[in-house]
Scaffold this active site. Structure first.
Site, PDB file in Angstrom:
ATOM      1  N   HIS A 141       0.860  -1.182  -0.110  1.00 41.43           N
ATOM      2  CA  HIS A 141       0.083  -0.165  -0.006  1.00 41.43           C
ATOM      3  C   HIS A 141       0.921   1.038   0.073  1.00 41.43           C
ATOM      4  CE1 HIS A 141      -3.986  -1.929   1.949  1.00 41.43           C
ATOM      5  NE2 HIS A 141      -3.319  -2.628   0.696  1.00 41.43           N
ATOM      6  N   TYR A 195      -8.938   5.176   8.092  1.00 40.36           N
ATOM      7  CA  TYR A 195      -9.296   5.431   9.334  1.00 40.36           C
ATOM      8  C   TYR A 195     -10.227   6.260   9.787  1.00 40.36           C
ATOM      9  CZ  TYR A 195      -4.756   3.207  10.815  1.00 40.36           C
ATOM     10  OH  TYR A 195      -3.828   2.103  11.163  1.00 40.36           O
ATOM     11  N   PRO A 200      -3.565  -1.001  18.771  1.00 45.18           N
ATOM     12  CA  PRO A 200      -3.222  -1.409  17.506  1.00 45.18           C
ATOM     13  C   PRO A 200      -3.490  -0.342  16.530  1.00 45.18           C
ATOM     14  CG  PRO A 200      -5.247  -2.585  18.296  1.00 45.18           C
ATOM     15  CD  PRO A 200      -4.580  -1.822  19.472  1.00 45.18           C
ATOM     16  N   LYS A 249       1.906  -1.163  15.254  1.00 47.14           N
ATOM     17  CA  LYS A 249       3.137  -1.269  15.468  1.00 47.14           C
ATOM     18  C   LYS A 249       3.635  -2.280  16.200  1.00 47.14           C
ATOM     19  CE  LYS A 249       4.327   2.949  13.636  1.00 47.14           C
ATOM     20  NZ  LYS A 249       4.487   2.299  12.268  1.00 47.14           N
ATOM     21  N   TYR A 270       4.429   6.035  10.082  1.00 47.73           N
ATOM     22  CA  TYR A 270       3.447   4.996   9.741  1.00 47.73           C
ATOM     23  C   TYR A 270       4.359   3.847   9.046  1.00 47.73           C
ATOM     24  CZ  TYR A 270      -0.748   2.359   9.221  1.00 47.73           C
ATOM     25  OH  TYR A 270      -2.024   1.446   9.132  1.00 47.73           O
TER      26      TYR A 270
HETATM   27  C1  LIG Z   1      -6.427  -7.999  17.619  1.00 44.11           C
HETATM   28  C2  LIG Z   1      -5.103  -7.634  17.435  1.00 44.11           C
HETATM   29  C3  LIG Z   1      -4.664  -6.662  16.467  1.00 44.11           C
HETATM   30  C4  LIG Z   1      -3.157  -6.428  16.350  1.00 44.11           C
HETATM   31  N1  LIG Z   1      -2.876  -5.586  15.019  1.00 44.11           N
HETATM   32  C5  LIG Z   1      -1.891  -5.253  15.007  1.00 44.11           C
HETATM   33  C6  LIG Z   1      -1.344  -4.668  13.729  1.00 44.11           C
HETATM   34  O1  LIG Z   1      -2.091  -4.332  12.764  1.00 44.11           O
HETATM   35  N2  LIG Z   1      -0.103  -4.432  13.614  1.00 44.11           N
HETATM   36  C7  LIG Z   1       0.884  -4.704  14.308  1.00 44.11           C
HETATM   37  O2  LIG Z   1       2.103  -4.451  14.201  1.00 44.11           O
HETATM   38  N3  LIG Z   1       0.712  -5.262  15.525  1.00 44.11           N
HETATM   39  C8  LIG Z   1      -0.694  -5.665  15.718  1.00 44.11           C
HETATM   40  N4  LIG Z   1      -1.174  -6.391  16.852  1.00 44.11           N
HETATM   41  C9  LIG Z   1       0.185  -6.929  17.769  1.00 44.11           C
HETATM   42  C10 LIG Z   1       0.687  -7.799  17.364  1.00 44.11           C
HETATM   43  O3  LIG Z   1      -0.049  -9.109  17.247  1.00 44.11           O
HETATM   44  C11 LIG Z   1       1.962  -8.070  18.496  1.00 44.11           C
HETATM   45  O4  LIG Z   1       2.600  -7.041  19.069  1.00 44.11           O
HETATM   46  C12 LIG Z   1       2.650  -9.555  18.225  1.00 44.11           C
HETATM   47  O5  LIG Z   1       2.050 -10.556  18.258  1.00 44.11           O
HETATM   48  C13 LIG Z   1       3.955  -9.797  19.255  1.00 44.11           C
HETATM   49  O6  LIG Z   1       4.785 -10.573  18.791  1.00 44.11           O
HETATM   50  P1  LIG Z   1       5.756 -11.537  19.969  1.00 44.11           P
HETATM   51  O7  LIG Z   1       6.098 -12.551  19.215  1.00 44.11           O
HETATM   52  O8  LIG Z   1       6.195 -10.553  20.877  1.00 44.11           O
HETATM   53  O9  LIG Z   1       4.348 -12.147  20.833  1.00 44.11           O
HETATM   54  P2  LIG Z   1       3.095 -13.137  20.649  1.00 44.11           P
HETATM   55  O10 LIG Z   1       2.615 -13.037  19.110  1.00 44.11           O
HETATM   56  O11 LIG Z   1       2.216 -12.898  21.803  1.00 44.11           O
HETATM   57  O12 LIG Z   1       4.023 -14.590  20.763  1.00 44.11           O
HETATM   58  C14 LIG Z   1       4.280 -14.993  22.302  1.00 44.11           C
HETATM   59  C15 LIG Z   1       4.184 -16.379  22.258  1.00 44.11           C
HETATM   60  O13 LIG Z   1       4.576 -17.076  23.446  1.00 44.11           O
HETATM   61  C16 LIG Z   1       3.950 -18.236  23.759  1.00 44.11           C
HETATM   62  N5  LIG Z   1       3.865 -18.180  25.008  1.00 44.11           N
HETATM   63  C17 LIG Z   1       3.043 -17.471  26.028  1.00 44.11           C
HETATM   64  N6  LIG Z   1       3.453 -18.000  27.308  1.00 44.11           N
HETATM   65  C18 LIG Z   1       4.380 -19.042  27.305  1.00 44.11           C
HETATM   66  C19 LIG Z   1       4.744 -20.042  27.971  1.00 44.11           C
HETATM   67  N7  LIG Z   1       4.520 -19.745  29.484  1.00 44.11           N
HETATM   68  N8  LIG Z   1       5.851 -20.897  27.446  1.00 44.11           N
HETATM   69  C20 LIG Z   1       5.977 -20.818  26.206  1.00 44.11           C
HETATM   70  N9  LIG Z   1       5.559 -20.250  25.224  1.00 44.11           N
HETATM   71  C21 LIG Z   1       4.649 -18.968  25.574  1.00 44.11           C
HETATM   72  C22 LIG Z   1       2.519 -17.732  23.092  1.00 44.11           C
HETATM   73  O14 LIG Z   1       1.711 -18.826  22.893  1.00 44.11           O
HETATM   74  C23 LIG Z   1       2.949 -17.064  21.835  1.00 44.11           C
HETATM   75  O15 LIG Z   1       2.957 -17.919  20.700  1.00 44.11           O
HETATM   76  C24 LIG Z   1      -2.178  -6.837  17.028  1.00 44.11           C
HETATM   77  C25 LIG Z   1      -2.602  -7.604  18.322  1.00 44.11           C
HETATM   78  C26 LIG Z   1      -3.854  -8.005  18.433  1.00 44.11           C
HETATM   79  C27 LIG Z   1      -4.281  -8.838  19.490  1.00 44.11           C
END
Ligand SMILES: Cc1cc2nc3c(=O)[nH]c(=O)nc-3n(C[C@H](O)[C@H](O)[C@H](O)COP(=O)(O)OP(=O)(O)OC[C@H]3O[C@@H](n4cnc5c(N)ncnc54)[C@H](O)[C@@H]3O)c2cc1C
Length: 404
Positions: A75, A204, A296, A300, A388
């Protein structure tokens, strides 16, 4: 009892953990990834969908962007809509050619799991009773049960990539971390619908009845959000009511409106800003949502997870190649500078585009003036555009062993 040993123990197979594992693999550094959910659960979780330019470039440099290249939707701009009118912001023109790419987080995770499996390096799904210990020693440990076997995984370093509700951050002794938090008096009702997107770019919207966001996942699937109260039961929203509210908030005076289709997934997510600092205790390094959460609105969260692990991979490369610890010592400060800028941007997008329950008529007029200024000033649009598409990372790809 199984006794294992690795260089870097990674907890969590979300975007942060999987990307870090692959970056380390490319540098010949061993890792074990321990995840408490099943492979299917991790892949099916519908979350982020907007990738900054830097995240796309990173996935390309890591050699895991084949599907992203084919299926990602680039985009060059987005729309800001208020008082019944859409205003276009040309991200690419304002940032010297940079853009965002719409590609679901579940696709990113699927691609990274496939890449991990292809390396034959260990990735344990459905690990139980995961805990960490000896964090302030030179040989921290991850304990977990897999199948019927209890494992003791000794590591040089542990990467806490286990999200906001994981075990790593709470294992840091009380008093070490400073926590900064803000909760918002609203949440997002999000839907996935079988409907061809009626706009090629995100819209938005600030409406008198609250915020709405039009986005998409593919040429056939739209992803739409509505501002609702934070504890809103989803049962209060039959599909017809969702579409009526979406169309009320989003339809503009020129007749643009979202296309209606079958809703295939829906849910309510509360919104929060959170930072834990520093992002390190001893040999435990927090990355991604385990250290910070953004609302969200600014898209980011996933992108910050990617930039954290780029910094961590670069520091671990220096550690293993020359025994240098300065880069690991700088890890938290480098990440937090970018995290706080993304926090500020996400807070600004959220507070400018949502209606708070305690808001006065003055506040609403100020929001309209803010958006009017934004969409009529090239300087203001440039500021939004560069944030952005993503502010630059402080470390180079080359420092993490990647082609520039
Ligand atoms: C509805 C929604 C919409 C979003 N939209 C956006 C967007 O448009 N753009 C954007 O950039 N971000 C967005 N986000 C945020 C984004 O999804 C997160 O910031 C991203 O998933 C972070 O990645 P991570 O690997 O740090 O954490 P996570 O994706 O949460 O991964 C953590 C992992 O650790 C595992 N885990 C947890 N506890 C344990 C344990 N005790 N032992 C072993 N494993 C464990 C979990 O199961 C998971 O697989 C959104 C989030 C949500 C909920």
């Amino acid at each position: 009892m199984g006794s294992l040993r690795t260089q870097v123990g990674i907890i969590g197979a979300g975007p942060a953990g999987l990307m870090l594992g692959h970056l380390l693999h490319l540098n010949g550094i061993d890792s074990v990834i321990v995840e408490n959910r099943s492979r299917e659960y991790v892949i099916d979780r519908v979350r982020a969908g907007v990738l900054e330019q830097g995240t796309v470039d990173l996935l390309h440099a890591m050699g895991v962007a084949g599907n992203l290249q084919r299926e990602g939707l680039r985009h060059d701009g987005l729309y800001i809509s208020f008082q019944g009118q859409r205003h276009h912001i040309n991200l690419t023109e304002l940032t010297g050619g940079r853009a965002i790419t719409v590609y679901g987080q579940n696709e990113v995770v699927k691609d990274l799991i496939d890449a991990r499996v292809a390396t034959s390096r260990p990735l344990y799904f459905e690990a139980e009773h995961v805990s960490v210990g000896a964090l302030d020693s030179s040989s921290p440990v991850i304990r977990f049960r897999h199948g019927d076997v209890d494992h003791d995984l000794r590591c040089d370093v542990i990467a806490g990539c286990d999200g906001f509700h994981g075990v790593c951050r709470p294992s840091i002794p009380a008093g070490v971390l400073s926590m900064y938090e803000r909760t918002y008096p609203f949440g997002w009702l999000g839907i996935l619908a079988e409907a061809a997107p009626s706009s090629d770019e995100l819209v938005y919207t600030l409406h008198e009845r609250g915020f709405a966001l039009f986005s998409m996942r593919s040429p056939k699937i739209t992803r739409l959000y509505l501002q609702v109260p934070p504890d809103e039961p989803i049962e209060k929203w039959p599909d017809d009511a969702i579409w009526e509210e979406m169309r009320t908030r989003m339809t503009t005076r020129d007749g643009w409106t979202p296309t209606v289709g079958r809703i295939i997934q829906k849910g309510v997510t509360p919104m929060r800003s959170f930072v834990a600092a520093p992002m390190r205790y001893g040999r435990l390094f927090l990355a991604g949502d385990s250290a910070h959460i953004v609302p969200p609105t600014g898209a980011k969260g996933l992108n910050l997870a990617a930039s954290d692990v780029l910094v961590l991979a670069s520091a671990l490369k220096a550690f293993y190649e020359g025994g240098r610890t300065e880069r690991l010592d700088e890890y938290s400060d480098i990440c937090l500078r970018r995290v706080w800028k993304a926090q500020r941007f996400s807070w600004w997008m959220t507070s400018t585009l949502h209606r708070a329950p305690e808001e006065t008529a003055f506040d609403h007029q100020r929001q309209i003036a803010d958006l009017d200024y934004l969409t009529s000033s090239r300087a203001a649009m440039t500021s939004l555009a560069e944030q952005y598409v993503g502010l630059p990372a402080e470390v180079s790809f080359a420092s993490a062993g990647l082609p520039s």
